[in-house]
Design a protein around this motif. Structure first.
Motif, PDB file in Angstrom:
ATOM      1  N   HIS A 111      41.930  41.219  34.887  1.00 29.08           N
ATOM      2  CA  HIS A 111      42.810  40.816  33.663  1.00 29.08           C
ATOM      3  C   HIS A 111      44.025  41.596  33.738  1.00 29.08           C
ATOM      4  N   HIS A 120      42.769  33.093  32.379  1.00 31.75           N
ATOM      5  CA  HIS A 120      41.518  33.015  33.013  1.00 31.75           C
ATOM      6  C   HIS A 120      42.054  31.589  33.869  1.00 31.75           C
ATOM      7  N   PHE A 173      43.187  33.907  38.557  1.00 33.00           N
ATOM      8  CA  PHE A 173      42.403  34.746  37.938  1.00 33.00           C
ATOM      9  C   PHE A 173      40.878  34.960  38.598  1.00 33.00           C
ATOM     10  N   HIS A 197      35.863  41.795  35.952  1.00 29.06           N
ATOM     11  CA  HIS A 197      36.299  40.743  35.327  1.00 29.06           C
ATOM     12  C   HIS A 197      37.568  41.514  34.385  1.00 29.06           C
TER      13      HIS A 197
HETATM   14 ZN   LIG Z   1      38.213  37.184  30.694  1.00 27.89          ZN
END
Ligand SMILES: [Zn+2]
Length: 184
Positions: free
Chosen positions: A142, A148, A152, A138
């Protein structure tokens, strides 16, 4: 709820009673020193439904309280695992990070700074490896997409198709992990 499942603490400083339902611990009732047993039982009887409601909101237990984990050991372990997992992901994701930090964040599992520092919570050592792996992926995602957005999550999905399940695990058990106290 039986009265003996409640830890009653008499405090010379308490001016009125205070009831707490802490995670993974007995119900705790702090009372002024002179409060009578009859009064204590009345309070507990009156608050019984409330106590049960608090307990219901607490998700299934992981049994972490029996674990002796020191924070320094956990930090070393998390750093090693994160570095290993991140090494495997940087190439397929086409990203590069500056450094890995392991911290004692109150609420966050991981974060990613603009300068490329990835930070992770040492309590992730208590989570299944797959969950830790999801948090690492995760944060690495980024580095490509800082928000988000749909883009993403598509990227996360590409790398970890089971991300929803892993994120759900963290939502469910996260509060218990965050409440965990290290043994030092
Ligand atoms: Zn995040």
């Amino acid at each position: 709820m039986l009265v003996d499942a409640v830890e009653v603490r008499r405090s010379p400083r308490a001016r009125r009673w205070r009831l707490e339902v802490p995670w993974g611990e007995p119900v705790r009732l702090t009372v002024p020193r002179r409060m009578s047993s009859a009064e204590i039982e009345r309070v507990l009887a009156r608050k019984r439904a409330w106590i049960e409601e608090q307990r219901r909101r607490q998700v299934p237990r992981l049994g972490l309280e029996g674990m002796a984990v020191s924070q320094s050991e956990a930090r070393i372990g998390v750093r090693e695992l994160v570095s290993m997992l991140a090494e495997e992901e940087v190439e397929p994701l086409g990203v590069a990070y500056q450094r890995i930090r392991v911290g004692d964040q109150r609420t966050l599992w991981g974060s990613c700074s603009r300068s490329g520092t990835l930070s992770f919570n040492w309590r992730l050592v208590l989570a299944p490896l797959e969950v830790l792996d999801y948090v690492v992926v995760h944060e690495l995602c980024h580095l490509r997409v800082p928000n988000h957005s749909y883009g993403f999550w598509s990227l996360v999905e590409l790398r970890r198709p089971r991300w929803r399940e892993l994120r759900a695990w963290l939502c469910e058990h996260g509060p218990e992990l965050l409440a965990f106290r290290a043994s030092e």
